[in-house]
Design a protein around this motif. Structure first.
Motif, PDB file in Angstrom:
ATOM      1  N   THR A 154      45.989 -42.504-124.670  1.00 65.08           N
ATOM      2  CA  THR A 154      45.225 -42.070-123.501  1.00 65.08           C
ATOM      3  C   THR A 154      45.691 -42.782-122.238  1.00 65.08           C
ATOM      4  O   THR A 154      45.901 -42.143-121.194  1.00 65.08           O
ATOM      5  N   LEU A 155      45.868 -44.088-122.309  1.00 63.65           N
ATOM      6  CA  LEU A 155      46.340 -44.827-121.141  1.00 63.65           C
ATOM      7  C   LEU A 155      47.767 -44.437-120.780  1.00 63.65           C
ATOM      8  O   LEU A 155      48.106 -44.294-119.592  1.00 63.65           O
ATOM      9  N   GLU A 156      48.603 -44.268-121.783  1.00 62.17           N
ATOM     10  CA  GLU A 156      49.995 -43.895-121.505  1.00 62.17           C
ATOM     11  C   GLU A 156      50.092 -42.516-120.867  1.00 62.17           C
ATOM     12  O   GLU A 156      50.946 -42.280-120.005  1.00 62.17           O
ATOM     13  N   GLU A 157      49.219 -41.607-121.266  1.00 63.42           N
ATOM     14  CA  GLU A 157      49.202 -40.287-120.636  1.00 63.42           C
ATOM     15  C   GLU A 157      48.804 -40.371-119.169  1.00 63.42           C
ATOM     16  O   GLU A 157      49.166 -39.507-118.360  1.00 63.42           O
ATOM     17  N   GLU A 158      48.064 -41.420-118.816  1.00 70.43           N
ATOM     18  CA  GLU A 158      47.693 -41.659-117.412  1.00 70.43           C
ATOM     19  C   GLU A 158      48.749 -42.468-116.673  1.00 70.43           C
ATOM     20  O   GLU A 158      48.565 -42.821-115.514  1.00 70.43           O
ATOM     21  N   LYS A 159      49.858 -42.794-117.392  1.00 67.88           N
ATOM     22  CA  LYS A 159      50.967 -43.577-116.816  1.00 67.88           C
ATOM     23  C   LYS A 159      50.574 -45.024-116.524  1.00 67.88           C
ATOM     24  O   LYS A 159      51.097 -45.671-115.589  1.00 67.88           O
ATOM     25  N   VAL A 160      49.669 -45.561-117.331  1.00 62.63           N
ATOM     26  CA  VAL A 160      49.333 -46.979-117.290  1.00 62.63           C
ATOM     27  C   VAL A 160      50.302 -47.731-118.204  1.00 62.63           C
ATOM     28  O   VAL A 160      50.571 -47.291-119.320  1.00 62.63           O
ATOM     29  N   ASP A 161      50.805 -48.861-117.748  1.00 60.02           N
ATOM     30  CA  ASP A 161      51.705 -49.708-118.535  1.00 60.02           C
ATOM     31  C   ASP A 161      50.889 -50.366-119.666  1.00 60.02           C
ATOM     32  O   ASP A 161      49.958 -51.135-119.399  1.00 60.02           O
ATOM     33  N   THR A 162      51.236 -50.064-120.916  1.00 65.71           N
ATOM     34  CA  THR A 162      50.505 -50.608-122.067  1.00 65.71           C
ATOM     35  C   THR A 162      51.319 -51.658-122.825  1.00 65.71           C
ATOM     36  O   THR A 162      50.996 -51.983-123.964  1.00 65.71           O
ATOM     37  N   SER A 163      52.361 -52.194-122.207  1.00 61.95           N
ATOM     38  CA  SER A 163      53.197 -53.170-122.904  1.00 61.95           C
ATOM     39  C   SER A 163      52.447 -54.462-123.213  1.00 61.95           C
ATOM     40  O   SER A 163      52.873 -55.243-124.067  1.00 61.95           O
ATOM     41  N   MET A 164      51.326 -54.714-122.526  1.00 60.68           N
ATOM     42  CA  MET A 164      50.507 -55.904-122.824  1.00 60.68           C
ATOM     43  C   MET A 164      49.208 -55.535-123.549  1.00 60.68           C
ATOM     44  O   MET A 164      48.297 -56.355-123.659  1.00 60.68           O
ATOM     45  N   LEU A 165      49.126 -54.298-124.038  1.00 63.43           N
ATOM     46  CA  LEU A 165      48.023 -53.892-124.913  1.00 63.43           C
ATOM     47  C   LEU A 165      48.406 -54.219-126.344  1.00 63.43           C
ATOM     48  O   LEU A 165      49.427 -53.750-126.843  1.00 63.43           O
ATOM     49  N   MET A 166      47.604 -55.015-127.007  1.00 65.85           N
ATOM     50  CA  MET A 166      47.892 -55.453-128.374  1.00 65.85           C
ATOM     51  C   MET A 166      47.166 -54.582-129.391  1.00 65.85           C
ATOM     52  O   MET A 166      45.979 -54.287-129.216  1.00 65.85           O
ATOM     53  N   LEU A 167      47.866 -54.172-130.432  1.00 62.51           N
ATOM     54  CA  LEU A 167      47.278 -53.465-131.560  1.00 62.51           C
ATOM     55  C   LEU A 167      47.286 -54.409-132.751  1.00 62.51           C
ATOM     56  O   LEU A 167      48.352 -54.840-133.208  1.00 62.51           O
ATOM     57  N   ASP A 168      46.105 -54.758-133.247  1.00 60.22           N
ATOM     58  CA  ASP A 168      45.946 -55.777-134.282  1.00 60.22           C
ATOM     59  C   ASP A 168      45.471 -55.124-135.573  1.00 60.22           C
ATOM     60  O   ASP A 168      44.379 -54.543-135.619  1.00 60.22           O
ATOM     61  N   ALA A 169      46.284 -55.234-136.628  1.00 55.42           N
ATOM     62  CA  ALA A 169      45.933 -54.626-137.917  1.00 55.42           C
ATOM     63  C   ALA A 169      44.801 -55.367-138.616  1.00 55.42           C
ATOM     64  O   ALA A 169      44.189 -54.842-139.554  1.00 55.42           O
ATOM     65  N   GLY A 170      44.483 -56.571-138.159  1.00 59.56           N
ATOM     66  CA  GLY A 170      43.464 -57.373-138.830  1.00 59.56           C
ATOM     67  C   GLY A 170      42.048 -57.137-138.359  1.00 59.56           C
ATOM     68  O   GLY A 170      41.099 -57.658-138.961  1.00 59.56           O
ATOM     69  N   VAL A 171      41.866 -56.363-137.299  1.00 61.29           N
ATOM     70  CA  VAL A 171      40.532 -56.102-136.757  1.00 61.29           C
ATOM     71  C   VAL A 171      40.418 -54.628-136.371  1.00 61.29           C
ATOM     72  O   VAL A 171      41.422 -53.959-136.162  1.00 61.29           O
ATOM     73  N   SER A 172      39.196 -54.146-136.282  1.00 64.30           N
ATOM     74  CA  SER A 172      38.965 -52.747-135.933  1.00 64.30           C
ATOM     75  C   SER A 172      38.753 -52.595-134.434  1.00 64.30           C
ATOM     76  O   SER A 172      38.301 -53.512-133.749  1.00 64.30           O
ATOM     77  N   THR A 173      39.054 -51.419-133.920  1.00 63.62           N
ATOM     78  CA  THR A 173      38.808 -51.107-132.516  1.00 63.62           C
ATOM     79  C   THR A 173      37.308 -51.166-132.225  1.00 63.62           C
ATOM     80  O   THR A 173      36.477 -50.737-133.030  1.00 63.62           O
ATOM     81  N   THR A 174      36.956 -51.694-131.073  1.00 63.16           N
ATOM     82  CA  THR A 174      35.552 -51.780-130.650  1.00 63.16           C
ATOM     83  C   THR A 174      34.991 -50.377-130.406  1.00 63.16           C
ATOM     84  O   THR A 174      35.646 -49.533-129.794  1.00 63.16           O
ATOM     85  N   LEU A 175      33.761 -50.160-130.893  1.00 61.92           N
ATOM     86  CA  LEU A 175      33.103 -48.851-130.783  1.00 61.92           C
ATOM     87  C   LEU A 175      31.721 -49.014-130.155  1.00 61.92           C
ATOM     88  O   LEU A 175      30.990 -49.958-130.467  1.00 61.92           O
ATOM     89  N   ALA A 176      31.357 -48.084-129.283  1.00 63.27           N
ATOM     90  CA  ALA A 176      30.003 -48.032-128.722  1.00 63.27           C
ATOM     91  C   ALA A 176      29.420 -46.646-128.974  1.00 63.27           C
ATOM     92  O   ALA A 176      30.111 -45.638-128.791  1.00 63.27           O
ATOM     93  N   PHE A 177      28.166 -46.598-129.400  1.00 63.89           N
ATOM     94  CA  PHE A 177      27.465 -45.337-129.654  1.00 63.89           C
ATOM     95  C   PHE A 177      26.280 -45.254-128.698  1.00 63.89           C
ATOM     96  O   PHE A 177      25.473 -46.190-128.612  1.00 63.89           O
ATOM     97  N   VAL A 178      26.182 -44.132-127.993  1.00 65.45           N
ATOM     98  CA  VAL A 178      25.150 -43.994-126.957  1.00 65.45           C
ATOM     99  C   VAL A 178      24.501 -42.624-127.047  1.00 65.45           C
ATOM    100  O   VAL A 178      25.181 -41.603-127.187  1.00 65.45           O
ATOM    101  N   SER A 179      23.162 -42.607-126.966  1.00 62.97           N
ATOM    102  CA  SER A 179      22.440 -41.341-126.800  1.00 62.97           C
ATOM    103  C   SER A 179      21.445 -41.508-125.668  1.00 62.97           C
ATOM    104  O   SER A 179      21.060 -42.628-125.311  1.00 62.97           O
TER     105      SER A 179
END
Length: 320
Positions: free
Chosen positions: A71-96
């Motif tokens: 999503t960020l790359e499609e917006e042309k944001v530099d993601t070279s300092m975005l870390m993908l960590d296999a040891g933890v899950s992506t943060t999630l928020a649920f809202v109603s």
């Protein structure tokens, strides 16, 4: 301009919005997946206007993390300092949203919390024209809180980059830890060339009902410039000597999600284009805020945060 001329530090997460009408999360069954996180939204706003932005943070090495990176790359944001960590899950928020206007909110915090100082390319941060510390979660807990505050203090001591700070208070996240938020937000303001706060955050940080006096207190903490967003009423702008209210434009608001982040992105995009951002005059700041108010208002006319961000061409042709 170098890649990542504005570097945004903080959280990138998935927002799951319940699309069932007037139900809490126990009753809700249908959810829409959206990219979220205030500093990530700011980076996308800068890139959408044609600026150069990079994002620093961590997601899980999972389908949600890959979706956010894309999503960020499609917006042309530099993601070279975005870390993908296999040891933890992506943060999630649920809202109603219930008919009363109350939100039902569940936050499953994951990868964004686990950013360590030794994972950050400090040289790249030092080379940025503007560093934006704008996060709803970074100050909550270690290790990211320690990383974030160390980077902020280090940038202030270095003195090369223009430092923007937006504390992004969320009652759902801080709960009964309000005093912790106030102390950390004040410490952040001490380091900043620009502090952006809402009316609520201004009052929380100062315990002062009068906006003018509250802004003076923020300056006494060390902030060089203060912008207080007032929604449809525009923005209060101060450099410690001058105080003015810059009006916004009138629009038919459909969804205000992300309007504040769009405002910050539009403001920082303009600041980053100055040869000497730290030398910005008050008149320049007023002009930049007028443009940023317009960008924030346009976002309110559409649904979504990143999806609603306007291009520079769209802003220029939008009636004042």
């Amino acid at each position: 301009m170098m890649a990542g001329n504005v570097v945004c530090i903080g959280e990138l997460l998935i927002d799951f919005f319940c699309i069932d009408i007037d139900v809490d999360l126990e009753q809700g069954e249908r959810f829409a997946k959206k990219a979220g996180g205030a500093p990530a939204n700011v980076s996308a706003a800068i890139a959408r206007l044609g600026g150069s932005a990079a994002f620093v943070g961590k997601v899980g090495k999972d389908p949600f993390g890959h979706y956010l990176k894309r999503t960020l790359e499609e917006e042309k944001v530099d993601t070279s300092m975005l870390m993908l960590d296999a040891g933890v899950s992506t943060t999630l928020a649920f809202v109603s949203l219930e008919a009363s206007g109350e939100r039902d909110f569940v936050f499953n915090r994951g990868a964004d919390r686990y950013v360590e100082l030794d994972e950050i390319d400090r040289d790249r941060l030092d080379a940025a024209s503007v560093l934006h510390f704008g996060s709803a979660t970074a100050l909550l807990d270690n290790p990211f809180r320690a990383t974030y505050t160390t980077l902020l203090q280090g940038a202030a001591e270095n003195g090369r980059s223009f430092i923007s700070f937006d504390p992004n208070y969320r009652k759902d996240l801080w709960g009964d830890r309000l005093n912790d938020f106030i102390k950390l937000a004040r410490d952040g303001a001490l380091q900043a060339d620009l502090v952006k706060v809402s009316e609520e955050e201004l009052q929380l940080m100062t315990d002062e009902a009068d906006p003018g006096e509250a802004i003076r207190l923020i300056h006494r903490l060390g902030a060089k410039r203060v912008c207080v967003t007032l929604g449809r009423n525009g923005t209060l702008v101060s450099d410690g000597k001058n105080l003015m209210q810059v009006p916004s434009i009138t629009v038919k608001s459909i969804d205000s999600t992300g309007a504040g982040d769009a405002f910050v992105g539009a403001l920082l995009w303009q600041i980053s284009r100055l040869e000497e951002p730290k030398g910005m005059s008050f008149d320049q700041l007023l002009s930049f805020v007028e443009f940023a108010n317009k960008v924030g208002a346009i976002v309110c006319t559409k649904v979504g945060a990143i999806a609603a961000l306007p291009t520079l061409e769209e802003v220029n042709r939008y009636p004042a």
